[in-house]
Design a protein around this motif. Structure first.
Motif, PDB file in Angstrom:
ATOM      1  N   PHE A  40      -7.551   9.908  -3.875  1.00 54.23           N
ATOM      2  CA  PHE A  40      -7.111   8.930  -4.585  1.00 54.23           C
ATOM      3  C   PHE A  40      -8.309   8.543  -5.624  1.00 54.23           C
ATOM      4  CE2 PHE A  40      -6.920   4.244  -5.380  1.00 54.23           C
ATOM      5  CZ  PHE A  40      -6.062   4.311  -6.579  1.00 54.23           C
ATOM      6  N   GLY A  41      -9.467   8.448  -4.814  1.00 50.46           N
ATOM      7  CA  GLY A  41     -10.676   7.915  -5.449  1.00 50.46           C
ATOM      8  C   GLY A  41     -11.183   8.949  -6.576  1.00 50.46           C
ATOM      9  N   THR A  42     -10.936  10.183  -6.380  1.00 52.73           N
ATOM     10  CA  THR A  42     -11.339  10.884  -7.601  1.00 52.73           C
ATOM     11  C   THR A  42     -10.418  10.700  -8.642  1.00 52.73           C
ATOM     12  OG1 THR A  42      -9.640  12.902  -6.931  1.00 52.73           O
ATOM     13  CG2 THR A  42     -11.950  12.637  -5.852  1.00 52.73           C
ATOM     14  N   LEU A  43      -9.447  10.145  -8.715  1.00 50.91           N
ATOM     15  CA  LEU A  43      -8.399   9.994  -9.894  1.00 50.91           C
ATOM     16  C   LEU A  43      -8.735   8.864 -10.708  1.00 50.91           C
ATOM     17  CD1 LEU A  43      -4.888  11.024  -8.123  1.00 50.91           C
ATOM     18  CD2 LEU A  43      -6.613  12.551  -9.159  1.00 50.91           C
ATOM     19  N   VAL A  44      -9.292   7.917 -10.110  1.00 56.98           N
ATOM     20  CA  VAL A  44      -9.479   6.469 -10.826  1.00 56.98           C
ATOM     21  C   VAL A  44     -11.104   5.985 -10.741  1.00 56.98           C
ATOM     22  CG1 VAL A  44      -7.195   5.705 -10.658  1.00 56.98           C
ATOM     23  CG2 VAL A  44      -8.924   5.189  -8.708  1.00 56.98           C
ATOM     24  N   GLN A  45     -11.261   4.968 -11.479  1.00 54.20           N
ATOM     25  CA  GLN A  45     -12.655   4.339 -11.364  1.00 54.20           C
ATOM     26  C   GLN A  45     -12.849   3.641  -9.952  1.00 54.20           C
ATOM     27  OE1 GLN A  45     -14.960   4.929 -13.714  1.00 54.20           O
ATOM     28  NE2 GLN A  45     -13.731   6.151 -14.536  1.00 54.20           N
ATOM     29  N   PRO A  46     -13.809   3.476  -9.346  1.00 53.75           N
ATOM     30  CA  PRO A  46     -14.009   2.872  -8.200  1.00 53.75           C
ATOM     31  C   PRO A  46     -13.855   1.483  -8.323  1.00 53.75           C
ATOM     32  CG  PRO A  46     -16.137   3.937  -8.969  1.00 53.75           C
ATOM     33  CD  PRO A  46     -15.177   4.256 -10.212  1.00 53.75           C
ATOM     34  N   VAL A  47     -13.907   0.531  -9.431  1.00 49.90           N
ATOM     35  CA  VAL A  47     -13.295  -0.681  -9.232  1.00 49.90           C
ATOM     36  C   VAL A  47     -11.725  -0.675  -9.268  1.00 49.90           C
ATOM     37  CG1 VAL A  47     -12.776  -2.871 -10.694  1.00 49.90           C
ATOM     38  CG2 VAL A  47     -15.059  -1.592 -10.551  1.00 49.90           C
ATOM     39  N   GLN A  48     -10.992   0.197 -10.010  1.00 50.52           N
ATOM     40  CA  GLN A  48      -9.624   0.370  -9.704  1.00 50.52           C
ATOM     41  C   GLN A  48      -9.173   0.694  -8.330  1.00 50.52           C
ATOM     42  OE1 GLN A  48      -9.094   3.065 -12.984  1.00 50.52           O
ATOM     43  NE2 GLN A  48      -7.411   1.754 -13.881  1.00 50.52           N
ATOM     44  N   ALA A  49      -9.977   1.646  -7.712  1.00 50.46           N
ATOM     45  CA  ALA A  49      -9.783   2.188  -6.193  1.00 50.46           C
ATOM     46  C   ALA A  49      -9.750   0.974  -5.232  1.00 50.46           C
ATOM     47  CB  ALA A  49     -10.630   3.281  -5.929  1.00 50.46           C
ATOM     48  N   TYR A  50     -10.921   0.135  -5.486  1.00 50.61           N
ATOM     49  CA  TYR A  50     -11.120  -0.870  -4.503  1.00 50.61           C
ATOM     50  C   TYR A  50      -9.866  -1.905  -4.654  1.00 50.61           C
ATOM     51  CZ  TYR A  50     -15.702   0.927  -3.500  1.00 50.61           C
ATOM     52  OH  TYR A  50     -16.829   1.609  -2.905  1.00 50.61           O
ATOM     53  N   ASN A  51      -9.630  -2.463  -5.880  1.00 50.11           N
ATOM     54  CA  ASN A  51      -8.496  -3.090  -6.155  1.00 50.11           C
ATOM     55  C   ASN A  51      -7.204  -2.759  -5.689  1.00 50.11           C
ATOM     56  OD1 ASN A  51     -10.125  -5.021  -7.066  1.00 50.11           O
ATOM     57  ND2 ASN A  51      -9.987  -4.266  -9.221  1.00 50.11           N
ATOM     58  N   PHE A  52      -6.931  -1.221  -5.890  1.00 55.63           N
ATOM     59  CA  PHE A  52      -5.827  -0.819  -5.191  1.00 55.63           C
ATOM     60  C   PHE A  52      -5.484  -1.107  -3.877  1.00 55.63           C
ATOM     61  CE2 PHE A  52      -3.567   2.932  -3.487  1.00 55.63           C
ATOM     62  CZ  PHE A  52      -2.095   2.606  -4.016  1.00 55.63           C
ATOM     63  N   LEU A  85     -15.239   0.852   3.033  1.00 51.82           N
ATOM     64  CA  LEU A  85     -14.102  -0.208   2.894  1.00 51.82           C
ATOM     65  C   LEU A  85     -14.369  -0.791   4.174  1.00 51.82           C
ATOM     66  CD1 LEU A  85     -11.176   1.875   1.164  1.00 51.82           C
ATOM     67  CD2 LEU A  85     -12.244  -0.222   0.500  1.00 51.82           C
ATOM     68  N   GLY A  86     -15.064  -0.673   5.056  1.00 51.65           N
ATOM     69  CA  GLY A  86     -15.015  -1.373   6.404  1.00 51.65           C
ATOM     70  C   GLY A  86     -14.805  -2.791   6.381  1.00 51.65           C
ATOM     71  N   TYR A  87     -15.440  -3.499   5.386  1.00 49.66           N
ATOM     72  CA  TYR A  87     -15.276  -4.875   5.289  1.00 49.66           C
ATOM     73  C   TYR A  87     -13.941  -5.293   4.862  1.00 49.66           C
ATOM     74  CZ  TYR A  87     -15.392  -4.755  -0.112  1.00 49.66           C
ATOM     75  OH  TYR A  87     -15.136  -4.286  -1.315  1.00 49.66           O
ATOM     76  N   ALA A  88     -13.230  -4.445   4.120  1.00 48.00           N
ATOM     77  CA  ALA A  88     -12.125  -4.632   3.558  1.00 48.00           C
ATOM     78  C   ALA A  88     -10.584  -4.153   4.247  1.00 48.00           C
ATOM     79  CB  ALA A  88     -11.891  -4.040   2.077  1.00 48.00           C
ATOM     80  N   VAL A  89     -10.982  -3.757   5.329  1.00 45.56           N
ATOM     81  CA  VAL A  89      -9.868  -2.967   6.039  1.00 45.56           C
ATOM     82  C   VAL A  89      -9.799  -3.729   7.622  1.00 45.56           C
ATOM     83  CG1 VAL A  89      -9.675  -0.995   4.990  1.00 45.56           C
ATOM     84  CG2 VAL A  89     -11.038  -1.198   6.892  1.00 45.56           C
TER      85      VAL A  89
END
Length: 365
Positions: free
Chosen positions: A215-227, A260-264
């Motif tokens: 999924f991270g290869t499909l979108v910009q990093p900011v979009q990936a994190y927000n998703f 993503l450790g901080y966000a999961v």
């Protein structure tokens, strides 16, 4: 009032009463509550909670995970499954889904790397027949893979299917939602939400995502994190439905999704290790993090067995058992002095830094 194990429990929420309880009498029976709100709620409700926070903690029913999660894990968790290539994280996600289906819970699979037919075949290869759950609608698939094919390619793929794959396709298509463009994060989020709505998934079931790396290869990093953050807020925290999302180490550790450790809420590490037994790759798993519960962060070796799923073992102990009292490959008999396997060239050398099963993860950092 004390809050020890002997403390009285609220007759509605089943939490300990840390102060003098609020009492009420009904049909000559005195009920005690921790708050007036619980007293009023019981008067208006036709049922009470039967256990303390039982609805928030569940077990995975995967023995290799539950052993190291003695309290279970919070149902509202987003769990990242960080894995090396070859660690078979797909099989673990399949087992997590299968165990939920066995508990009569719904499940949804979001696939970026495989078409729905291949997802179903991965279950069947482990002797887990998911066809009845697909037919009943208990298992749904969100297809983020076949967008790569245009209409002509899809027709050609269908024409090339053998009779068995067409049979699986026919069963699967009614419970598959195809995402037209996974790079459109809004559409992707809506498809997943519609899938969960169709399953009436709230405080039950699981969601499995095969690859945040893809999924991270499909979108910009900011979009990936927000998703990821939006899914966690909407599904895990809003619906109390856990998500298990794969992330394969093919990029730098400091990049999405491995930072993503901080966000999961939880992280499961799946490693392919070459340092335990010489010339052999051993798969190991550990719970690195799980918010809200006791997690034992020990490495344990594992493999997958059809019908049983993830099976843990001690590779060094099994190797010693194999060599004890027998003959080496070169035909030399083993005597009592070397029955422990200490002189086996593949056995662990205490001074070499090679790890044995169950040693703490900190020693391998």
């Amino acid at each position: 009032m004390d809050t020890t194990d002997d403390a009285e429990l609220c007759d509605f929420c089943r939490l300990p009463c840390p102060t003098d309880p609020v009492s009420t009498e009904c049909d000559s029976t005195v009920y005690e509550f921790c708050t007036e709100a619980c007293r009023d709620a019981m008067a208006e409700s036709d049922r009470v909670f039967t256990e303390y926070h039982g609805f928030r903690r569940i077990r995975t029913d995967v023995s290799g995970l539950d052993k190291f999660l003695p309290q279970g894990f919070p149902r509202n968790s987003f769990v990242l499954m960080a894995n090396d290539e070859g660690a078979r994280d797909d099989a673990l996600r399949a087992e997590l889904v299968w165990r939920a289906l066995e508990r009569d819970e719904p499940a949804a699979i979001v696939t970026f790397t495989e078409p729905p037919i291949s997802v179903v075949e991965s279950f069947l290869s482990l002797d887990w027949n998911v066809l009845p759950y697909l037919e009943s609608g208990q298992l749904h698939i969100v297809d983020c893979f076949t967008y790569r094919m245009d209409d002509r390619d899809r027709e050609r793929m269908f024409e090339r299917m053998d009779e068995w794959n067409r049979h699986i396709y026919d069963i699967t298509k009614s419970v598959t939602q195809t995402v037209r463009d996974p790079t459109d994060v809004s559409e992707l989020h809506n498809k997943i939400d519609n899938c969960l709505e169709g399953l009436s998934m709230s405080d039950c079931g699981v969601v499995a995502i095969d690859s945040l790396t893809e999924f991270g290869t499909l979108v910009q990093p900011v979009q990936a994190y927000n998703f990821v953050k939006d899914l966690r807020a909407d599904i895990c925290k809003g619906r109390f439905v856990p998500i298990f999302a794969g992330a394969t180490f093919t990029v730098e550790e400091g990049e999405f999704p491995h930072d993503l450790g901080y966000a999961v809420d939880g992280i499961v590490d799946m490693q392919v290790n070459a340092n335990i037994v010489e010339d052999t790759l051993i798969k190991r798993i550990r719970i690195r993090k799980m918010n809200g519960v006791l997690a034992i962060p020990e490495w344990v070796a594992y493999e997958f067995t059809a019908g049983k799923g993830l099976v843990t073992f001690d590779p060094l102990a099994e190797m010693r058992e194999t060599y004890e009292g027998g003959e080496r490959d070169d035909g030399d008999p083993r005597g009592e002095d070397d029955a422990s396997g200490a002189d086996d060239p593949r056995a662990r050398d205490p001074g070499s830094g090679k790890m044995g099963l169950g040693e703490r993860a900190e020693t391998n950092q």
